[in-house]
Design a protein around this motif. Structure first.
Motif, PDB file in Angstrom:
ATOM      1  N   LYS A 113      10.866  58.828  10.452  1.00 31.29           N
ATOM      2  CA  LYS A 113       9.430  58.277  10.841  1.00 31.29           C
ATOM      3  C   LYS A 113       8.326  58.616  10.108  1.00 31.29           C
ATOM      4  CE  LYS A 113      11.381  56.513  14.928  1.00 31.29           C
ATOM      5  NZ  LYS A 113      12.625  55.580  14.167  1.00 31.29           N
ATOM      6  N   ASP A 131       4.119  50.214   9.129  1.00 34.27           N
ATOM      7  CA  ASP A 131       3.296  49.733  10.126  1.00 34.27           C
ATOM      8  C   ASP A 131       4.452  49.846  11.344  1.00 34.27           C
ATOM      9  OD1 ASP A 131       2.342  47.836  12.179  1.00 34.27           O
ATOM     10  OD2 ASP A 131       1.687  46.387  10.655  1.00 34.27           O
ATOM     11  N   PHE A 132       4.537  50.583  11.959  1.00 33.55           N
ATOM     12  CA  PHE A 132       5.608  50.866  13.280  1.00 33.55           C
ATOM     13  C   PHE A 132       5.424  49.865  14.315  1.00 33.55           C
ATOM     14  CE2 PHE A 132       5.579  55.002  11.100  1.00 33.55           C
ATOM     15  CZ  PHE A 132       6.796  55.080  10.720  1.00 33.55           C
ATOM     16  N   GLU A 133       4.170  49.405  14.419  1.00 35.82           N
ATOM     17  CA  GLU A 133       3.941  48.478  15.586  1.00 35.82           C
ATOM     18  C   GLU A 133       4.570  47.112  15.224  1.00 35.82           C
ATOM     19  OE1 GLU A 133       0.045  46.356  17.601  1.00 35.82           O
ATOM     20  OE2 GLU A 133      -0.068  48.384  17.324  1.00 35.82           O
ATOM     21  N   ASN A 134       4.656  46.734  14.163  1.00 33.30           N
ATOM     22  CA  ASN A 134       5.130  45.451  13.449  1.00 33.30           C
ATOM     23  C   ASN A 134       6.233  45.609  13.099  1.00 33.30           C
ATOM     24  OD1 ASN A 134       3.097  43.671  14.530  1.00 33.30           O
ATOM     25  ND2 ASN A 134       1.650  44.572  12.919  1.00 33.30           N
ATOM     26  N   GLU A 135       6.871  46.852  12.877  1.00 36.47           N
ATOM     27  CA  GLU A 135       8.239  47.000  12.094  1.00 36.47           C
ATOM     28  C   GLU A 135       8.365  46.656  10.857  1.00 36.47           C
ATOM     29  OE1 GLU A 135      11.029  45.851  14.845  1.00 36.47           O
ATOM     30  OE2 GLU A 135      10.899  47.453  16.295  1.00 36.47           O
TER      31      GLU A 135
END
Length: 147
Positions: A113, A131-135
């Motif tokens: 991560k 961009d973890f929100e949009n993977e």
């Protein structure tokens, strides 16, 4: 060794048993000078000398387990809290950077991560911010300096 698209640094080299070895200042020992190690040593110096990342936050060949298989990150940089911040995957200059290379570092990042991913063969460097929100990841022109 091949000239890289990185600043030139001075390294301690020696011959042993018909092999050239390079001294790794972080791990405090000599390693066989492969083309990938040439890239790794240059990129570490680039991070330290040009981007001002503290040596204390950098780990080389850090082991991790993915799907019961042992893997190693080439360079892993932690933030001040000890969390993975940047993963660097180094390839030999003769190795073309492909989607497989990005898939490899992305698989490491499923576990770690980290916020940034870097892929380099010493000639071409790719910088990504997660961009973890949009993977997905967004390509950048450069990696930020340590702040």
């Amino acid at each position: 060794m091949q000239k890289l698209n990185l600043p030139k640094y001075n390294f301690k080299l020696k011959n042993s048993e018909n092999k050239v070895l390079i001294f790794d200042n972080l791990r405090k020992k000599y390693f066989v000078l492969t083309q990938e190690e040439w890239v790794r040593q240059h990129y570490v110096q680039y991070l330290i000398q040009e981007k001002q990342y503290p040596v204390s936050l950098i780990a080389l060949e850090k082991q991790l387990v993915i799907n019961n298989r042992r893997k190693r990150t080439d360079i892993l940089i932690f933030d001040n809290l000890g969390n993975p911040d940047i993963i660097v995957e180094c390839k030999a200059p003769s190795i073309k950077i492909t989607q497989d290379t990005f898939d490899q570092i992305a698989s490491y990042n499923l576990k770690l991560k980290a916020n940034y991913l870097i892929v380099t063969n010493g000639l071409h460097h790719f910088y990504c911010k997660m961009d973890f929100e949009n993977e997905n990841y967004v390509f950048l022109k450069d990696i930020p300096n340590y702040n």
